[in-house]
Design a protein around this motif. Structure first.
Motif, PDB file in Angstrom:
ATOM      1  N   VAL A 260       0.847  -1.194   0.000  1.00 34.47           N
ATOM      2  CA  VAL A 260       0.000   0.000   0.000  1.00 34.47           C
ATOM      3  C   VAL A 260       0.880   1.241   0.000  1.00 34.47           C
ATOM      4  O   VAL A 260       1.770   1.375   0.850  1.00 34.47           O
ATOM      5  CB  VAL A 260      -0.926   0.033   1.239  1.00 34.47           C
ATOM      6  N   VAL A 261       0.634   2.140  -0.933  1.00 34.61           N
ATOM      7  CA  VAL A 261       1.374   3.401  -0.972  1.00 34.61           C
ATOM      8  C   VAL A 261       0.560   4.462  -0.246  1.00 34.61           C
ATOM      9  O   VAL A 261      -0.620   4.665  -0.544  1.00 34.61           O
ATOM     10  CB  VAL A 261       1.616   3.863  -2.426  1.00 34.61           C
ATOM     11  N   VAL A 262       1.184   5.115   0.730  1.00 37.64           N
ATOM     12  CA  VAL A 262       0.558   6.266   1.390  1.00 37.64           C
ATOM     13  C   VAL A 262       1.342   7.496   0.937  1.00 37.64           C
ATOM     14  O   VAL A 262       2.524   7.639   1.263  1.00 37.64           O
ATOM     15  CB  VAL A 262       0.597   6.123   2.929  1.00 37.64           C
ATOM     16  N   GLN A 279      -3.069  -3.787   9.680  1.00 35.52           N
ATOM     17  CA  GLN A 279      -3.828  -4.812   8.960  1.00 35.52           C
ATOM     18  C   GLN A 279      -2.907  -5.814   8.266  1.00 35.52           C
ATOM     19  O   GLN A 279      -3.379  -6.734   7.620  1.00 35.52           O
ATOM     20  CB  GLN A 279      -4.715  -4.149   7.891  1.00 35.52           C
ATOM     21  N   GLY A 280      -1.606  -5.567   8.376  1.00 37.02           N
ATOM     22  CA  GLY A 280      -0.669  -6.500   7.735  1.00 37.02           C
ATOM     23  C   GLY A 280      -0.223  -6.092   6.347  1.00 37.02           C
ATOM     24  O   GLY A 280       0.361  -6.905   5.621  1.00 37.02           O
ATOM     25  N   ALA A 281      -0.503  -4.841   5.971  1.00 37.02           N
ATOM     26  CA  ALA A 281      -0.027  -4.371   4.670  1.00 37.02           C
ATOM     27  C   ALA A 281       1.456  -4.034   4.747  1.00 37.02           C
ATOM     28  O   ALA A 281       1.972  -3.730   5.822  1.00 37.02           O
ATOM     29  CB  ALA A 281      -0.811  -3.136   4.236  1.00 37.02           C
ATOM     30  N   ARG A 282       2.118  -4.103   3.609  1.00 36.74           N
ATOM     31  CA  ARG A 282       3.485  -3.584   3.522  1.00 36.74           C
ATOM     32  C   ARG A 282       3.362  -2.163   2.988  1.00 36.74           C
ATOM     33  O   ARG A 282       2.955  -1.959   1.848  1.00 36.74           O
ATOM     34  CB  ARG A 282       4.321  -4.462   2.596  1.00 36.74           C
ATOM     35  N   VAL A 283       3.660  -1.191   3.866  1.00 40.42           N
ATOM     36  CA  VAL A 283       3.352   0.205   3.540  1.00 40.42           C
ATOM     37  C   VAL A 283       4.579   0.913   2.974  1.00 40.42           C
ATOM     38  O   VAL A 283       5.672   0.838   3.531  1.00 40.42           O
ATOM     39  CB  VAL A 283       2.845   0.949   4.801  1.00 40.42           C
ATOM     40  N   VAL A 284       4.382   1.603   1.874  1.00 46.23           N
ATOM     41  CA  VAL A 284       5.410   2.445   1.269  1.00 46.23           C
ATOM     42  C   VAL A 284       4.928   3.890   1.376  1.00 46.23           C
ATOM     43  O   VAL A 284       3.786   4.187   1.012  1.00 46.23           O
ATOM     44  CB  VAL A 284       5.616   2.108  -0.224  1.00 46.23           C
ATOM     45  N   VAL A 285       5.783   4.773   1.891  1.00 47.74           N
ATOM     46  CA  VAL A 285       5.406   6.178   2.034  1.00 47.74           C
ATOM     47  C   VAL A 285       6.107   6.997   0.962  1.00 47.74           C
ATOM     48  O   VAL A 285       7.264   6.723   0.627  1.00 47.74           O
ATOM     49  CB  VAL A 285       5.803   6.682   3.448  1.00 47.74           C
ATOM     50  N   THR A 286       5.400   7.999   0.401  1.00 50.09           N
ATOM     51  CA  THR A 286       6.089   8.983  -0.439  1.00 50.09           C
ATOM     52  C   THR A 286       6.024  10.329   0.271  1.00 50.09           C
ATOM     53  O   THR A 286       5.017  10.649   0.904  1.00 50.09           O
ATOM     54  CB  THR A 286       5.463   9.117  -1.850  1.00 50.09           C
ATOM     55  N   GLU A 287       7.076  11.092   0.226  1.00 49.20           N
ATOM     56  CA  GLU A 287       7.143  12.405   0.898  1.00 49.20           C
ATOM     57  C   GLU A 287       8.047  13.353   0.139  1.00 49.20           C
ATOM     58  O   GLU A 287       8.969  12.925  -0.559  1.00 49.20           O
ATOM     59  CB  GLU A 287       7.678  12.261   2.333  1.00 49.20           C
ATOM     60  N   ILE A 288       7.791  14.655   0.285  1.00 50.60           N
ATOM     61  CA  ILE A 288       8.677  15.673  -0.276  1.00 50.60           C
ATOM     62  C   ILE A 288       9.457  16.372   0.840  1.00 50.60           C
ATOM     63  O   ILE A 288      10.437  17.052   0.586  1.00 50.60           O
ATOM     64  CB  ILE A 288       7.879  16.726  -1.083  1.00 50.60           C
ATOM     65  N   ASP A 289       8.995  16.190   2.081  1.00 48.74           N
ATOM     66  CA  ASP A 289       9.608  16.875   3.223  1.00 48.74           C
ATOM     67  C   ASP A 289      10.594  15.917   3.888  1.00 48.74           C
ATOM     68  O   ASP A 289      10.208  14.827   4.321  1.00 48.74           O
ATOM     69  CB  ASP A 289       8.470  17.265   4.190  1.00 48.74           C
ATOM     70  N   TYR A 316      -3.378   2.552  -3.329  1.00 48.29           N
ATOM     71  CA  TYR A 316      -2.771   3.889  -3.210  1.00 48.29           C
ATOM     72  C   TYR A 316      -3.718   4.791  -2.421  1.00 48.29           C
ATOM     73  O   TYR A 316      -4.904   4.884  -2.754  1.00 48.29           O
ATOM     74  CB  TYR A 316      -2.583   4.520  -4.596  1.00 48.29           C
ATOM     75  N   ILE A 317      -3.177   5.474  -1.401  1.00 50.48           N
ATOM     76  CA  ILE A 317      -3.985   6.422  -0.627  1.00 50.48           C
ATOM     77  C   ILE A 317      -3.252   7.769  -0.640  1.00 50.48           C
ATOM     78  O   ILE A 317      -2.113   7.857  -0.154  1.00 50.48           O
ATOM     79  CB  ILE A 317      -4.142   5.970   0.854  1.00 50.48           C
ATOM     80  N   THR A 318      -3.883   8.803  -1.168  1.00 52.42           N
ATOM     81  CA  THR A 318      -3.240  10.125  -1.153  1.00 52.42           C
ATOM     82  C   THR A 318      -3.711  10.908   0.072  1.00 52.42           C
ATOM     83  O   THR A 318      -4.899  10.936   0.391  1.00 52.42           O
ATOM     84  CB  THR A 318      -3.555  10.927  -2.431  1.00 52.42           C
ATOM     85  N   THR A 319      -2.756  11.540   0.748  1.00 49.13           N
ATOM     86  CA  THR A 319      -3.058  12.253   2.005  1.00 49.13           C
ATOM     87  C   THR A 319      -2.350  13.598   2.054  1.00 49.13           C
ATOM     88  O   THR A 319      -2.044  14.103   3.131  1.00 49.13           O
ATOM     89  CB  THR A 319      -2.586  11.438   3.240  1.00 49.13           C
ATOM     90  N   THR A 320      -2.051  14.196   0.898  1.00 53.14           N
ATOM     91  CA  THR A 320      -1.097  15.313   0.901  1.00 53.14           C
ATOM     92  C   THR A 320      -1.729  16.699   1.028  1.00 53.14           C
ATOM     93  O   THR A 320      -1.055  17.651   1.411  1.00 53.14           O
ATOM     94  CB  THR A 320      -0.271  15.338  -0.409  1.00 53.14           C
TER      95      THR A 320
END
Ligand code: NAI
Length: 477
Positions: A260-262, A279-289, A316-320
């Motif tokens: 899952v990409v956050v 929940q057992g997902a393998r989470v990948v984060v994207t950030e600019i900061d 994919y979940i966008t939170t920006t």
């Protein structure tokens, strides 16, 4: 009593009332403010135009504002976020009936068109008799209508619609064009009545600071989002709950084992990433900061660029709160049946307009607010709530207890701006820390928290008052 309103079905009011009753039990902050201020009615004379997701929790907020003396008109701040039973119950009111509604004028239903959305926003600012004198906003659309309306009235016209305008902005311009034709002073008059606005969310607050910076803010504003008991709770723990709820109700896909990409690791991203990992997902984060990226890495998340994980990510979940995070090109390169959803305030984090223009793409409705987009290759992706905030579009948003914190801040901010208008300039303020601490305090007993009390000597040693505030303003929590 008769008043105008527009909701899906007043017959849902009883179901809504039951849910409101249960929510009240989970909203100790709002209920204790009713106890504290119910008799003195500090909001008597306040005419509040509210633009905030018309949910069960918001119903408890609305009835708190009226218990404190306010008159209220309400619309939702998103076309999909209304809970129709809550809207109906608020119109009927605790003592009214479907035949004789006694509550509050609400203009909101689930699944509004964009034209209807902006008409509803106009309705909350269009009062019979005296106009609104306060705004309670979430995302800043009601505030924008007043500001742009006044700006364009002063210019004598609405700028022509251009190709760069989004569909929504064109609709917004059309609305103001109509009001200008009807009454060329409408928004000027409305703006002169408004004593202030209290703003709920990061994106709306961002808009307010921009207006204040250019000297264009027409009235004082309280940034409710940056109360610690709002952004560090609602944005984080609220999304930690409702991100999963939204995914489950929309797709019921097993999250465990998925990549899952956050996108974004601010308050909302932190809550989402934690829940998905839970929940057992393998989470990948994207950030600019770099600070947030380092935080994510320290929590054990992979931090990567979106482009580099398109071939492995399932969700994919966008939170920006930023725009164009997921482009049409990204979507064409995703895995078959990848799920794409946004939890940030506006729908421009995902380029849905661009997706619709991909040659050969076909959109299929699986059920309301769940769409499959199939590319000419045969591969498809699932988009939730048309790219609008899916925790409210596909589920019912945050649970009551966390919203009690946010809405206690809203209520206190409304009292503050309405009763002490003269103390505030046309700037953006946050509530003082002692009120933030008060909101937290109101929620402790309900969950069995036993707070340790400072001794006088300890208080002196760390340089605070026994009764607080306990931290300097620069403390980050
Ligand atoms: P924030 O400012 O704390 O976090 C946003 C993060 O996104 C920042 O760390 C920023 O560096 C990062 N970011 C910006 N551009 C990026 C890019 N191109 N790629 C990757 N990361 C990027 O804001 P917060 O409080 O987390 O709110 C985020 C959004 O969610 C806002 O639109 C806010 O209004 C909304 N919101 C939605 C809620 C809901 O229930 N759906 C609840 C609370 C807030």
């Amino acid at each position: 009593m008769s008043f105008d309103y527009k909701v899906a079905d007043l017959g849902l009011a009883e179901a809504g009332r039951h849910q409101i009753r249960l929510a009240e039990h989970e909203m100790p902050g709002l209920m204790s403010l009713r106890e504290e201020f119910g008799a003195s009615k500090p909001l008597a004379g306040a005419r509040i135009a509210g633009s905030l997701h018309m949910t069960v929790q918001t119903a408890v907020l609305i009835e708190t504002l009226t218990a404190l003396g306010a008159e209220v008109r309400w619309a939702s701040c998103n076309i999909y976020s209304t809970q129709d039973e809550a809207a109906a119950a608020v119109v009927v009111g605790p003592n009214g009936s479907v035949e004789d509604p006694q509550g509050v004028p609400v203009f909101a239903w689930k699944g509004e068109t964009l034209e209807e959305y902006w008409d509803c926003t106009e309705q909350i600012l269009t009062w019979p008799g005296e106009g609104a004198n306060m705004i309670l906003d979430d995302g800043g659309d009601a505030t924008m209508l007043v500001h742009k309306g006044r700006e364009w009235e002063a210019a004598g016209q609405v700028p022509p619609t251009t190709e760069e305008d989004s569909e929504e902005f064109s609709i917004f311009k059309a609305l103001v064009r109509r009001t200008l034709a009807e009454d060329g002073q409408k928004w000027t008059k409305v703006s002169e009545e408004i004593k202030g606005v209290t703003e709920e969310t990061t994106t709306g607050v961002h808009r307010l600071y921009e207006l204040a910076k250019t000297g264009d803010l027409l009235f004082p504003a309280i940034n409710v989002n940056d109360s610690v008991t709002k952004s560090k709770f609602d944005n984080k723990y609220g999304c930690r709950h409702s991100v999963i709820d939204g995914l489950n109700r929309a797709t019921d896909v097993l999250i465990a084992g998925k990549v899952v990409v956050v996108a974004g690791y601010g308050d909302v991203g932190k809550g989402c990433a934690e829940a998905l990992r839970g929940q057992g997902a393998r989470v990948v984060v994207t950030e600019i900061d770099p600070i947030c990226a380092l935080q994510a890495a320290m929590e054990g998340y992979q931090v990567a660029r979106l482009e580099d994980v398109l071939d492995v990510a399932d969700i994919y979940i966008t939170t920006t709160g930023n725009f164009n995070i997921i482009t049409a090109e990204h979507m064409t390169k995703m895995k078959n049946k990848a799920i794409v959803a946004n939890i940030g305030h506006f729908d421009n984090e995902i380029d849905i307009a661009g997706l619709a223009k991909v040659p050969g793409v076909v959109k299929t409705e699986i059920k309301p607010q769940v769409h499959e987009w199939t590319f000419s290759s045969g591969s498809s992706i699932i988009v939730l709530s048309e790219g609008r905030l899916f925790n409210l579009g596909n589920a019912t948003g945050h649970p009551s207890f966390v919203m009690s914190n946010s809405f206690a801040n809203q209520t206190i901010a409304q009292i503050e701006l309405f009763s002490k208008t003269g103390d505030y300039e046309k700037q953006v303020y946050v509530l003082p820390k002692h009120l933030d601490e008060k909101v937290a305090r109101l929620h402790l007993a309900a969950i069995g928290v036993e707070l340790t009390e400072l001794t006088k000597e300890q208080a002196e040693y760390i340089g605070v008052d026994v009764a607080g505030p306990y931290k300097p303003d620069h403390y980050r929590y």
